[in-house]
Motif scaffolding. Structure first.
Motif, PDB file in Angstrom:
ATOM      1  N   ALA A  36       0.818  -1.209   0.000  1.00 18.49           N
ATOM      2  CA  ALA A  36       0.000   0.000   0.000  1.00 18.49           C
ATOM      3  C   ALA A  36       0.853   1.262   0.000  1.00 18.49           C
ATOM      4  CB  ALA A  36      -0.931  -0.004   1.208  1.00 18.49           C
ATOM      5  N   LYS A  37       0.394   2.276  -0.750  1.00 18.98           N
ATOM      6  CA  LYS A  37       1.061   3.582  -0.787  1.00 18.98           C
ATOM      7  C   LYS A  37       0.295   4.630   0.014  1.00 18.98           C
ATOM      8  CE  LYS A  37       1.214   4.255  -5.215  1.00 18.98           C
ATOM      9  NZ  LYS A  37       1.543   4.877  -6.530  1.00 18.98           N
ATOM     10  N   HIS A  38      -1.018   4.515   0.061  1.00 20.10           N
ATOM     11  CA  HIS A  38      -1.855   5.541   0.679  1.00 20.10           C
ATOM     12  C   HIS A  38      -2.424   5.104   2.031  1.00 20.10           C
ATOM     13  CE1 HIS A  38      -1.490   7.282  -3.260  1.00 20.10           C
ATOM     14  NE2 HIS A  38      -2.174   6.300  -3.813  1.00 20.10           N
ATOM     15  N   PHE A  39      -2.673   3.815   2.194  1.00 23.66           N
ATOM     16  CA  PHE A  39      -3.274   3.285   3.420  1.00 23.66           C
ATOM     17  C   PHE A  39      -2.234   3.223   4.525  1.00 23.66           C
ATOM     18  CE2 PHE A  39      -4.434  -0.730   5.800  1.00 23.66           C
ATOM     19  CZ  PHE A  39      -5.389  -0.128   6.598  1.00 23.66           C
ATOM     20  N   LYS A  40      -2.523   3.875   5.650  1.00 26.63           N
ATOM     21  CA  LYS A  40      -1.599   3.920   6.770  1.00 26.63           C
ATOM     22  C   LYS A  40      -2.017   2.896   7.831  1.00 26.63           C
ATOM     23  CE  LYS A  40       0.342   7.354   4.683  1.00 26.63           C
ATOM     24  NZ  LYS A  40       1.577   7.104   3.911  1.00 26.63           N
ATOM     25  N   SER A  41      -1.135   1.933   8.068  1.00 20.63           N
ATOM     26  CA  SER A  41      -1.422   0.878   9.037  1.00 20.63           C
ATOM     27  C   SER A  41      -0.119   0.210   9.437  1.00 20.63           C
ATOM     28  CB  SER A  41      -2.362  -0.166   8.424  1.00 20.63           C
ATOM     29  OG  SER A  41      -2.389  -1.354   9.187  1.00 20.63           O
ATOM     30  N   ARG A  42      -0.096  -0.374  10.608  1.00 16.98           N
ATOM     31  CA  ARG A  42       1.084  -1.112  11.049  1.00 16.98           C
ATOM     32  C   ARG A  42       1.330  -2.331  10.158  1.00 16.98           C
ATOM     33  NH1 ARG A  42      -0.215  -4.156  16.651  1.00 16.98           N
ATOM     34  NH2 ARG A  42       1.781  -5.120  16.090  1.00 16.98           N
ATOM     35  N   TYR A  43       0.278  -2.750   9.417  1.00 12.82           N
ATOM     36  CA  TYR A  43       0.407  -3.916   8.541  1.00 12.82           C
ATOM     37  C   TYR A  43       0.750  -3.532   7.099  1.00 12.82           C
ATOM     38  CZ  TYR A  43      -1.814  -6.263  12.460  1.00 12.82           C
ATOM     39  OH  TYR A  43      -2.107  -6.754  13.722  1.00 12.82           O
TER      40      TYR A  43
END
Length: 399
Positions: A36-43
């Motif tokens: 992912a480039k836009h989705f912010k997550s620890r995963y």
């Protein structure tokens, strides 16, 4: 079921921002499942996602909504797909606003996609965010209704992974019973921490891009998408060139077996397919291709294959297009309905990607490569959701 036809389609996924872009990626076997480039997550660093390659700011700008407040990503991609569908169907503003035009949408995460804002707002931390009034599952649909001054029947469905398939089925029933003259049906779901963390707790996320119907499959890859189709009665369509396909039938059931798994005897999937065939007045041998639910999880792929073996004397060609875009949850049924229609219109099959060793328990395997120049009249599209919600749709060539 009477003659109900599809006259318009719109979609935005990780393999394309339009129907044309999606088709090109399907034909070229280009997967949208990446880091992912836009989705912010620890995963975001450890998992792969079917992420739409456009950030929220770009979507707001393209849609002309920069001055708006509270537009979540679920809503933005829904508006984009909706606009493409109504343009494709050549619906006028008056027709869209008519009380005889129904809008049936679906979502699982809805406006809760901005999980951090939701958490802070729910716990009264700081100044309320601009999304304070956007967290309802129906927010995307209500905003579309207001933007287009729609006055007809509006509903939003959440039956997990079968949501937009059920939206399409409900739309067909509204046309059958004369409660609407045209229906715009589909769904929208974007990536969200709320969703990713939930699926991770079930231990069914793959650490590599999913490979449905492979012996060594590890689980699913989550994606985001929005898709809508326009349904009308064939007798009401003045320009027959608008017709993309016939919506021939649907089957809906619930096996009531488990909150997140299909039964070992596949009674739910099999019954859904049988009911769809019955409503469409078709035999199993009439189906030329199956767009399988095919999530890539150990449970789904084995039970869906088992259902095929029990229903078909000779299992027709099948594949899972989730290997292109990931599991887009509520949007999956509508996305795969559109891919099924593209299969019919172009007489070609889009494969299950990344399958190296097909499941050995059965004497059949999925389509592994792009296959043009096929003869397909009827396509079965499966969507099997959590809680045993099983739905099958059938689309047919317009002869």
């Amino acid at each position: 079921m009477g003659e109900i036809v599809v006259t318009g389609m719109g979609a935005i996924t990780s393999i394309g921002l339009t129907i044309a872009e999606n088709l090109r990626s399907l034909q070229q076997e280009n997967s949208g499942i990446k880091k992912a480039k836009h989705f912010k997550s620890r995963y975001a660093e450890s998992l792969f996602f079917g992420e739409i390659d456009q950030n929220d700011e770009a979507l707001l700008s393209e849609l002309g909504l920069e001055q708006g407040q509270g537009y979540t990503r679920t809503t933005l991609i829904a508006i984009k797909a909706f606009r493409e569908a109504i343009a494709h169907a050549q619906l006028s503003p008056e027709e869209i606003a008519s009380g005889r035009t129904a809008f049936i949408s679906s979502s699982t995460v809805g406006g809760m996609c901005y999980t951090d804002d939701l958490y802070n707002d729910a716990n009264l931390r700081g100044v309320p965010s601009e999304y304070i009034k956007s967290y309802e599952g129906s927010d995307h649909a209500l905003r579309i209704v207001r933007l287009h001054n729609m006055k007809g029947i509006t509903d939003v469905i959440n039956t997990a992974c079968s949501s937009s398939a059920n939206a399409i089925a409900l739309g067909a029933r509204l046309l059958e019973t004369g409660k609407a003259d045209r229906v715009i049906a589909g769904g929208s779901d974007c990536l969200a921490k709320f969703t990713v963390n939930g699926f991770n707790s079930l231990r069914i996320l793959s650490e590599e891009p999913c490979k449905p119907f492979d012996t060594n499959r590890e689980g699913l890859s989550l994606g985001e998408a929005a898709a809508y189709i326009v349904l009308e009665r064939r007798e009401d369509v003045k320009d027959l060139r608008k017709i993309q396909a016939i919506f021939a039938g649907f089957g809906i059931c619930n096996d009531a077996f488990h909150p997140s798994a299909t039964s070992n005897d596949a009674r739910g999937p099999r019954m859904a397919m049988e009911l769809a065939l019955k409503r469409a007045a078709l035999k199993p041998s009439d189906i030329g291709y199956i767009n399988a639910h095919g999530t890539g999880t150990p449970n789904n792929d084995i039970t869906e294959s088992y259902a095929f073996s029990k229903l078909f004397d000779k299992v027709p060609p099948f594949s899972s297009t989730k290997s292109y875009v990931g599991h887009t949850l509520a949007a999956a049924g509508a996305i795969e309905a559109i891919y099924s229609i593209l299969t019919i219109r172009n007489q070609e099959i889009y494969p299950s990607l990344r399958v190296q060793e097909p499941i050995a328990d059965f004497p059949f395997k999925p389509v592994l490569h792009y296959t043009p120049e096929t003869e397909i009249k009827h396509v079965l599209s499966n969507s099997f959701g959590f809680g045993g919600n099983c739905t099958s749709l059938i689309f047919s060539a317009c002869i």
